[in-house]
Write an enzyme that holds these catalytic residues in place. Structure first.
Site, PDB file in Angstrom:
ATOM      1  N   ASP A 375       0.869  -1.161   0.000  1.00  0.00           N
ATOM      2  CA  ASP A 375       0.000   0.000   0.000  1.00  0.00           C
ATOM      3  C   ASP A 375       0.918   1.226   0.000  1.00  0.00           C
ATOM      4  O   ASP A 375       2.038   1.166   0.513  1.00  0.00           O
ATOM      5  CB  ASP A 375      -0.873  -0.017   1.253  1.00  0.00           C
ATOM      6  CG  ASP A 375      -1.633   1.276   1.446  1.00  0.00           C
ATOM      7  OD1 ASP A 375      -2.325   1.687   0.505  1.00  0.00           O
ATOM      8  OD2 ASP A 375      -1.505   1.877   2.531  1.00  0.00           O
ATOM      9  N   LYS A 376       0.468   2.327  -0.586  1.00  0.00           N
ATOM     10  CA  LYS A 376       1.348   3.491  -0.685  1.00  0.00           C
ATOM     11  C   LYS A 376       1.316   4.352   0.577  1.00  0.00           C
ATOM     12  O   LYS A 376       2.304   4.486   1.282  1.00  0.00           O
ATOM     13  CB  LYS A 376       0.985   4.357  -1.898  1.00  0.00           C
ATOM     14  CG  LYS A 376       1.925   5.555  -2.079  1.00  0.00           C
ATOM     15  CD  LYS A 376       1.514   6.434  -3.228  1.00  0.00           C
ATOM     16  CE  LYS A 376       0.328   7.313  -2.861  1.00  0.00           C
ATOM     17  NZ  LYS A 376       0.695   8.351  -1.856  1.00  0.00           N
ATOM     18  N   THR A 377       0.150   4.922   0.853  1.00  0.00           N
ATOM     19  CA  THR A 377       0.053   5.918   1.909  1.00  0.00           C
ATOM     20  C   THR A 377       0.244   5.301   3.290  1.00  0.00           C
ATOM     21  O   THR A 377      -0.468   4.383   3.679  1.00  0.00           O
ATOM     22  CB  THR A 377      -1.309   6.622   1.846  1.00  0.00           C
ATOM     23  OG1 THR A 377      -1.505   7.125   0.527  1.00  0.00           O
ATOM     24  CG2 THR A 377      -1.380   7.750   2.850  1.00  0.00           C
ATOM     25  N   THR A 524      -2.681   1.355  -4.827  1.00  0.00           N
ATOM     26  CA  THR A 524      -3.126   2.573  -4.156  1.00  0.00           C
ATOM     27  C   THR A 524      -4.396   3.109  -4.787  1.00  0.00           C
ATOM     28  O   THR A 524      -4.693   2.827  -5.960  1.00  0.00           O
ATOM     29  CB  THR A 524      -2.025   3.652  -4.216  1.00  0.00           C
ATOM     30  OG1 THR A 524      -2.495   4.848  -3.609  1.00  0.00           O
ATOM     31  CG2 THR A 524      -1.644   3.968  -5.657  1.00  0.00           C
ATOM     32  N   GLY A 525      -5.119   3.864  -4.011  1.00  0.00           N
ATOM     33  CA  GLY A 525      -6.308   4.522  -4.526  1.00  0.00           C
ATOM     34  C   GLY A 525      -5.997   5.864  -5.147  1.00  0.00           C
ATOM     35  O   GLY A 525      -6.896   6.539  -5.667  1.00  0.00           O
ATOM     36  N   LYS A 552      -9.037  -4.028  -3.993  1.00  0.00           N
ATOM     37  CA  LYS A 552      -7.637  -4.369  -3.745  1.00  0.00           C
ATOM     38  C   LYS A 552      -7.416  -5.879  -3.698  1.00  0.00           C
ATOM     39  O   LYS A 552      -6.414  -6.389  -4.204  1.00  0.00           O
ATOM     40  CB  LYS A 552      -7.156  -3.720  -2.441  1.00  0.00           C
ATOM     41  CG  LYS A 552      -6.876  -2.229  -2.571  1.00  0.00           C
ATOM     42  CD  LYS A 552      -6.171  -1.685  -1.342  1.00  0.00           C
ATOM     43  CE  LYS A 552      -5.770  -0.226  -1.553  1.00  0.00           C
ATOM     44  NZ  LYS A 552      -5.019   0.326  -0.412  1.00  0.00           N
ATOM     45  N   ASP A 571      -1.666  -0.974   6.062  1.00  0.00           N
ATOM     46  CA  ASP A 571      -1.902  -0.511   7.426  1.00  0.00           C
ATOM     47  C   ASP A 571      -3.316  -0.016   7.677  1.00  0.00           C
ATOM     48  O   ASP A 571      -3.671   0.305   8.802  1.00  0.00           O
ATOM     49  CB  ASP A 571      -0.931   0.615   7.780  1.00  0.00           C
ATOM     50  CG  ASP A 571      -1.189   1.875   6.955  1.00  0.00           C
ATOM     51  OD1 ASP A 571      -1.821   1.759   5.887  1.00  0.00           O
ATOM     52  OD2 ASP A 571      -0.747   2.962   7.370  1.00  0.00           O
ATOM     53  N   ASP A 575      -7.104  -1.991   3.559  1.00  0.00           N
ATOM     54  CA  ASP A 575      -6.136  -3.012   3.154  1.00  0.00           C
ATOM     55  C   ASP A 575      -6.508  -4.399   3.677  1.00  0.00           C
ATOM     56  O   ASP A 575      -5.927  -5.397   3.239  1.00  0.00           O
ATOM     57  CB  ASP A 575      -4.735  -2.656   3.679  1.00  0.00           C
ATOM     58  CG  ASP A 575      -4.217  -1.363   3.088  1.00  0.00           C
ATOM     59  OD1 ASP A 575      -4.446  -1.143   1.889  1.00  0.00           O
ATOM     60  OD2 ASP A 575      -3.591  -0.577   3.825  1.00  0.00           O
TER      61      ASP A 575
END
Length: 708
Positions: A375-377, A524-525, A552, A571, A575
């Site tokens: 996940d990115k953020t 990522t969104g 996802k 996190d 997710d």
């Protein structure tokens, strides 16, 4: 053999413990101190039995004949070995006899039953010889004594090794201070941490441990959080920051308001996770259980065949000697220790490095992962806005532009405003005071600074005042950044680029995974431009951008359908489905409870390089499992035929005492081999030391709470 699936490889040890502590339950489950108690009991029993074994062996007629010395010609001498040998059988052999009863009751024959059978046969045969009922060649008192002593020695070493695997839990419990200083009125009162209640305020002195989870209400200190994150560097904590029970304020005193106590603290949660991981049963562990059961039947069949063949071709005495030797050699002590000890040490080693293994099967699977999705953020990025660039126009400097913006935003509670203020602090700028602060929804903020009217805002502010944006804004926008312009008396003096900054550790994580030939995927969104910017900066192989939370998991399935073994790192609540769908779900410990509950592995910190630590630990643990299994099972498969007398026509038969010694050596070798896992350094900064000083990247933004 499916019934073996429900029996842990430790069952034999727990059953043996019943004979040690005179309790009817499995003491090993009673608490984490159980193994330590039994280590002491086995140690004392070993030394007592060793002292008794000396006269038993020394006054054994058979041993005297083998060595070549004469025993005193007194009537009582011939009864020293039988009497003391009986004491040894009843007392020293009790753990193994009790363990055998437990295995019979649970219909799970294994190592304890083999040991009990061997010493019982030796005991009965020796009394038969002493009473002249059987041939004197069957005087096995000396071998019975050696067998019990060697078995106790091997079991003591084994129990000591197993006790060390619970040291992570013991160490975690020891992190809490014995007393806490609760502030009552103007004084402090010493109380036990268990006596603290929600809302209490405690004083944490320099060098002292935080007694409970809480929030700092006064003071600033460098806090040692290595027990949570595995990172040796201290972290600055100040008013408003959360602190965790067991962490240490290294240089200054803090006043902390308690927000969690008892089982609700992060430390208690870590203890539960480690305990669950150590008690969970993995596929490899069940394999070892089945192997031990098969070896029992193999040994029993070999013993029966040995008895028949030697009875036909030799004598009854030879048959008994060979049969006992087969039963001694076939004891699968090493096999029962091979897998559980490796897995237990692996989970404990991981816990010390801030990697909490909820599911042992997940740890085993990590070695075969060939695609890791991030996940990115909040995972690859900081998860909050950061000023990553400042552009100044005319005679203004970057520092002047940033200082003016910080002055206007000094009283702002908005994430963007806080980011600007923090950036000014990081540059140690002198921020002038501001007056007449005003916020305009969807436009920006303004204030009077040193007699000048300063505005900070976005595109709508520029449109209202008919001002053009700075030239670099177009490039910044392509990176997905948030752009704020600074106006002084309605003239543009500069602009700020804010983005969700890339974690410096993310570069090291991606590079390390590439060295392991693992594909790195980001999901990522965020919009495509934002995602591509971060992916390009980090060298990520594949990007899934604009993915809705409910989709996802389908992206994970897509990779799995292509034959990839996946690990998902995330996190957030969004997710959780992907974490559950992946072959291995890895949750960031600072994430949501839902994400953590959906994962098999939890990173106590937020360093993505820890993913590489899990993979390396999985590979190292699997190598140790294979080595131990081959050593333990191979040893038994080869030694049993030798003990049975397969090479007797060539004049070689394996003595029973030598077989017992070799069996115990096999157990020790397996235990020592597993202990080598402790040498594996799982600290992220040890693996990628140069990355500690890496500069933050120009990542994209994922600002869900923008005022613009």
């Amino acid at each position: 053999m499916d019934t073996m699936h429900s029996h842990s490889a430790h069952a034999e040890h727990h059953a043996a413990h019943e004979g040690m502590d005179h309790q009817g339950g499995h003491a090993g489950h009673a608490g984490h101190s159980g193994h330590g108690d039994h280590v002491g009991q086995f140690r004392r029993l070993f030394w007592i039995m060793l002292a008794l074994a000396v006269p038993v062996v020394g006054f054994s007629g058979m041993f005297a004949m083998l060595i070549g010395y004469e025993l005193p010609d007194h009537g009582f001498v011939s009864w020293i070995s039988p009497v003391l040998g009986t004491v040894m059988f009843v007392w020293g052999g009790r753990p193994f006899l009790s363990g055998a009863v437990g295995e019979i009751r649970s219909r799970a024959p294994g190592m304890m039953l083999l040991i009990a059978l061997a010493i019982t046969v030796a005991f009965v045969a020796s009394w038969g010889a002493s009473l002249d009922v059987l041939h004197h060649d069957l005087d096995f008192w000396w071998e019975l004594a050696l067998l019990i002593v060697i078995m106790l020695l091997g079991h003591w070493i084994e129990m000591r090794s197993l006790a060390q695997t619970t040291s992570a839990l013991d160490s975690l419990a020891a992190l809490l201070p014995d007393e806490a200083e609760r502030i009552e009125g103007g004084t402090t009162v010493l109380v036990a941490p268990a006596a603290l209640r929600l809302g209490d305020v405690v004083l944490v002195r320099p060098g002292a441990s935080v007694p409970a989870d809480g929030t700092i209400i006064d003071g600033t200190a460098e806090v040692d959080e290595s027990m949570v994150t595995g990172e040796s560097r201290t972290v600055g904590r100040t008013v408003g920051d959360a602190v965790v029970a067991g962490t240490v304020a290294t240089d200054s005193a803090l006043r902390v308001r308690v927000t969690a106590i008892g089982d609700d603290t992060a430390l208690a949660g870590i203890q539960r996770l480690v305990s669950e991981a150590q008690n969970s049963s993995s596929r490899a562990q069940r394999l070892a259980d089945r192997a031990a059961a098969w070896l029992f039947w193999y040994a029993l069949g070999a013993a029966a065949l040995t008895a028949i063949v030697w009875s036909v071709l030799g004598s009854t005495d030879d048959a008994v000697v060979r049969t006992i030797t087969v039963l001694v050699i076939a004891c699968p002590h090493a096999l029962g220790l091979a897998i559980p000890l490796v897995v237990a040490i692996a989970t404990e080693r991981a816990a010390r490095a801030g990697v909490l293994v909820k599911d042992r099967l997940a740890l085993e699977r990590m070695r075969s992962v060939d695609a890791v999705l991030f996940d990115k953020t909040g995972t690859l990025t900081q998860g909050e806005p950061t000023v990553v660039a400042v552009h100044a126009l005319g005679t203004s400097t970057e520092d002047q532009v940033l200082a003016l913006a910080a002055a206007v935003e000094s009283d702002s509670e908005h994430p963007l405003g806080k980011a600007i203020v923090e950036a000014a602090k990081a540059r140690q700028l002198q921020v002038p005071p501001a007056e007449q602060f005003r916020a305009s929804p969807a436009e920006g903020v303004s204030a009077s600074v040193e007699g000048k009217h300063v505005r900070v805002g976005g595109p709508r502010m520029l449109e209202r005042h008919q001002r053009a944006e700075v030239e670099v804004a177009e490039n910044w926008r392509a990176d997905g950044a948030i752009i704020l312009h600074v106006l002084v008396d309605d003239e543009v003096v500069g602009a700020l680029k804010l983005a969700d900054d890339i974690r410096p550790e993310s570069r090291g994580a991606v590079a390390a995974l590439h060295r392991l030939d693992i594909e790195v995927v980001m999901i990522t969104g965020d919009a495509e431009a934002v995602a591509r910017s971060v992916a390009t900066e980090l060298g990520i192989d594949r990007v899934f951008a604009g993915v809705r939370p409910e989709d996802k998991a389908s992206k994970v399935k897509e990779l799995q359908s292509a034959g990839r073994t996946t690990a998902m790192v995330g996190d957030g609540v969004n997710d959780a489905p992907a974490l559950a769908q992946a072959d291995v779900g890895i949750a960031i410990g600072a994430g949501t409870d839902v994400a953590i509950a959906s994962a098999g592995v939890i990173l106590a910190g937020d360093d993505p390089r820890s993913v590489v630590s899990v993979i390396e630990l999985s590979k190292a643990g699997y190598r140790k499992m294979k080595q131990n299994l081959w050593w333990a099972a191979g040893y038994n498969l080869i030694s049993v035929p030798l003990a049975a007398g397969l090479l007797a026509p060539l004049g070689f038969v394996l003595p029973m005492s030598v077989g017992a010694i070799l069996m115990s050596i096999s157990t020790v070798v397996v235990a020592l081999n597993a202990q080598l896992l402790r040498r594996l350094d799982l600290r992220p900064d040890a693996r990628d030391p140069g990355n500690k000083a890496a500069n933050a990247g120009q990542g994209g933004a994922d600002m869900a709470t923008s005022r613009l």
